[in-house]
Design a protein around this motif. Structure first.
Motif, mmCIF file in Angstrom:
data_model
loop_
_atom_site.group_PDB
_atom_site.id
_atom_site.type_symbol
_atom_site.label_atom_id
_atom_site.label_comp_id
_atom_site.label_asym_id
_atom_site.label_seq_id
_atom_site.Cartn_x
_atom_site.Cartn_y
_atom_site.Cartn_z
ATOM 1 N N SER A 1 10.654 -11.766 1.738
ATOM 2 C CA SER A 1 10.375 -10.623 1.355
ATOM 3 C C SER A 1 11.897 -9.872 0.928
ATOM 4 O O SER A 1 11.880 -8.625 1.043
ATOM 5 C CB SER A 1 9.830 -9.690 2.606
ATOM 6 O OG SER A 1 10.429 -9.789 3.726
ATOM 7 N N GLU A 2 12.681 -10.918 0.914
ATOM 8 C CA GLU A 2 14.145 -10.189 0.701
ATOM 9 C C GLU A 2 14.313 -9.441 -0.646
ATOM 10 O O GLU A 2 15.247 -8.516 -0.447
ATOM 11 C CB GLU A 2 15.111 -11.652 0.675
ATOM 12 C CG GLU A 2 15.200 -12.339 2.032
ATOM 13 C CD GLU A 2 16.213 -13.394 2.027
ATOM 14 O OE1 GLU A 2 16.750 -13.619 0.761
ATOM 15 O OE2 GLU A 2 16.384 -14.101 2.893
ATOM 16 N N ASN A 3 13.634 -9.706 -1.644
ATOM 17 C CA ASN A 3 13.980 -9.284 -2.834
ATOM 18 C C ASN A 3 12.919 -8.125 -3.142
ATOM 19 O O ASN A 3 12.636 -7.717 -4.458
ATOM 20 C CB ASN A 3 13.969 -10.291 -3.961
ATOM 21 C CG ASN A 3 15.152 -11.134 -4.006
ATOM 22 O OD1 ASN A 3 16.129 -10.880 -3.316
ATOM 23 N ND2 ASN A 3 14.820 -12.506 -4.084
ATOM 24 N N TYR A 4 12.026 -7.578 -2.183
ATOM 25 C CA TYR A 4 10.784 -6.813 -2.615
ATOM 26 C C TYR A 4 11.550 -5.401 -2.836
ATOM 27 O O TYR A 4 12.498 -5.024 -2.234
ATOM 28 C CB TYR A 4 9.990 -6.695 -1.405
ATOM 29 C CG TYR A 4 9.260 -7.821 -1.100
ATOM 30 C CD1 TYR A 4 9.053 -8.969 -2.071
ATOM 31 C CD2 TYR A 4 8.163 -7.857 0.138
ATOM 32 C CE1 TYR A 4 8.115 -10.012 -1.663
ATOM 33 C CE2 TYR A 4 7.250 -9.106 0.296
ATOM 34 C CZ TYR A 4 7.313 -9.936 -0.645
ATOM 35 O OH TYR A 4 6.609 -11.043 -0.509
ATOM 36 N N SER A 5 10.695 -4.806 -3.624
ATOM 37 C CA SER A 5 11.152 -3.260 -3.811
ATOM 38 C C SER A 5 10.799 -2.524 -2.695
ATOM 39 O O SER A 5 9.969 -2.918 -1.777
ATOM 40 C CB SER A 5 10.603 -2.617 -4.888
ATOM 41 O OG SER A 5 9.178 -2.509 -4.935
ATOM 42 N N GLU A 6 10.863 -1.326 -2.418
ATOM 43 C CA GLU A 6 10.538 -0.473 -1.207
ATOM 44 C C GLU A 6 9.076 -0.384 -1.153
ATOM 45 O O GLU A 6 8.393 -0.287 -0.211
ATOM 46 C CB GLU A 6 11.170 0.981 -1.203
ATOM 47 C CG GLU A 6 12.582 0.823 -0.922
ATOM 48 C CD GLU A 6 12.952 0.373 0.375
ATOM 49 O OE1 GLU A 6 12.324 0.592 1.218
ATOM 50 O OE2 GLU A 6 13.783 -0.588 0.562
ATOM 51 N N ARG A 7 8.434 -0.126 -2.431
ATOM 52 C CA ARG A 7 6.939 0.067 -2.445
ATOM 53 C C ARG A 7 6.344 -1.550 -2.104
ATOM 54 O O ARG A 7 5.299 -1.348 -1.464
ATOM 55 C CB ARG A 7 6.675 0.355 -3.758
ATOM 56 C CG ARG A 7 4.940 0.491 -3.911
ATOM 57 C CD ARG A 7 4.340 1.397 -3.085
ATOM 58 N NE ARG A 7 2.933 1.318 -3.197
ATOM 59 C CZ ARG A 7 1.988 2.241 -2.387
ATOM 60 N NH1 ARG A 7 2.523 2.508 -1.417
ATOM 61 N NH2 ARG A 7 0.814 1.736 -2.263
ATOM 62 N N GLU A 8 6.814 -2.404 -2.565
ATOM 63 C CA GLU A 8 6.262 -3.854 -2.398
ATOM 64 C C GLU A 8 6.500 -3.993 -0.682
ATOM 65 O O GLU A 8 5.523 -4.620 -0.163
ATOM 66 C CB GLU A 8 7.122 -4.522 -2.959
ATOM 67 C CG GLU A 8 6.999 -4.980 -4.471
ATOM 68 C CD GLU A 8 7.721 -5.816 -5.245
ATOM 69 O OE1 GLU A 8 7.199 -6.231 -6.346
ATOM 70 O OE2 GLU A 8 8.772 -6.178 -5.078
#
Length: 266
Positions: free
Chosen positions: A230-237
């Motif tokens: 989840s390191e590169n997830y956006s805030e919504r993701e």
């Protein structure tokens, strides 16, 4: 997070139809009964069942139903009966049954908990009705749950719409169901409608109840299955993934086999 189905719709259609027919013949039943709600899942399921050539009974079961749901269900059933001579339908209005039930049980509870419990009660009344029709006609109850609902977030009622004999579309993501619906020429009114379980008097959509769209939940389900970071997830993701994991964990009791206390007999 917009999802596009990658299934080969004609091949998937034929596979499911053949599977349904084989299962029914092995079970020595006459066909299938499907609760038709005006949504895409029940429209696809009933159309798949119809293609078997076996008896298909479409059942409408309104309980204080929103008019848009009723009209879509009726449009689909009329179209299906016109296309397939093996399809029949019946209208079983459960509103008075539901109201009679409410008179016999205490209802002085916290509003949100009561409303959810009564919504689940609607689904369980419908399950009982489908099994009544199945019993007298020698039919199997065909489930209408898709993969995200049945195995992702558990968005169904235990012993309600989760109480079925077989599940023809439970290995299809919601995007797959829509792709198959377009191939099957399901009415446009159903294809463009916001998904809703129809268990509340208002037009509450599935997305409003879940906190995320099916496209988002499909993404989260695949991310979880692939153990992606989840390191590169956006805030919504990050928010969607958190919603998915919460629902998945909270609803394990629906998706896992019923626990049995194994007695030590030694």
């Amino acid at each position: 997070m917009s999802k596009k189905s990658t299934i080969k719709v004609e091949e998937v259609n034929n596979q499911i139809v053949n599977w349904l027919k084989s299962y029914a013949e092995t079970s020595k039943v006459n066909g299938f009964v499907v609760g038709v709600s005006g949504g895409v899942d029940s429209a696809v399921t009933s159309t798949l069942c119809a293609q078997t050539g076996l008896q298909v009974l479409c059942v409408e079961m309104p309980i204080h139903q929103h008019q848009s749901h009723v009209s879509r269900a009726q449009e689909h059933i009329a179209q299906l009966k016109k296309r397939f001579s093996n399809v029949s339908s019946i209208h079983t209005d459960l509103t008075t049954v539901f109201e009679a039930f409410k008179k016999e049980v205490p209802t002085n509870f916290e509003e949100n908990k009561l409303n959810l419990t009564l919504a689940n009660t609607r689904a369980r009344l419908r399950m009982t009705t489908l099994y009544y029709h199945a019993g007298v006609h020698g039919l199997l109850v065909a489930g209408t749950g898709n993969k995200v609902e049945d195995f992702g977030v558990g968005f169904y009622t235990k012993y309600g719409d989760g109480g079925v004999d077989l599940s023809p579309i439970a290995d299809l993501m919601k995007s797959d169901v829509f792709a198959l619906a377009a191939y099957l020429q399901v009415p446009e009114s159903i294809l463009t409608a916001q998904p809703s379980d129809g268990l509340f008097g208002d037009e509450k959509t599935d997305e409003q109840q879940l906190g995320a769209s099916y496209d988002e939940l499909e993404w989260a389900m695949l991310e979880d299955e692939n153990n992606n970071s989840s390191e590169n997830y956006s805030e919504r993701e990050k928010e969607v993934f958190k919603i998915y994991k919460r629902l998945n964990n909270n609803n394990k009791h629906k998706m896992n086999p019923i626990p049995v206390c194994a007695i030590n007999r030694n």
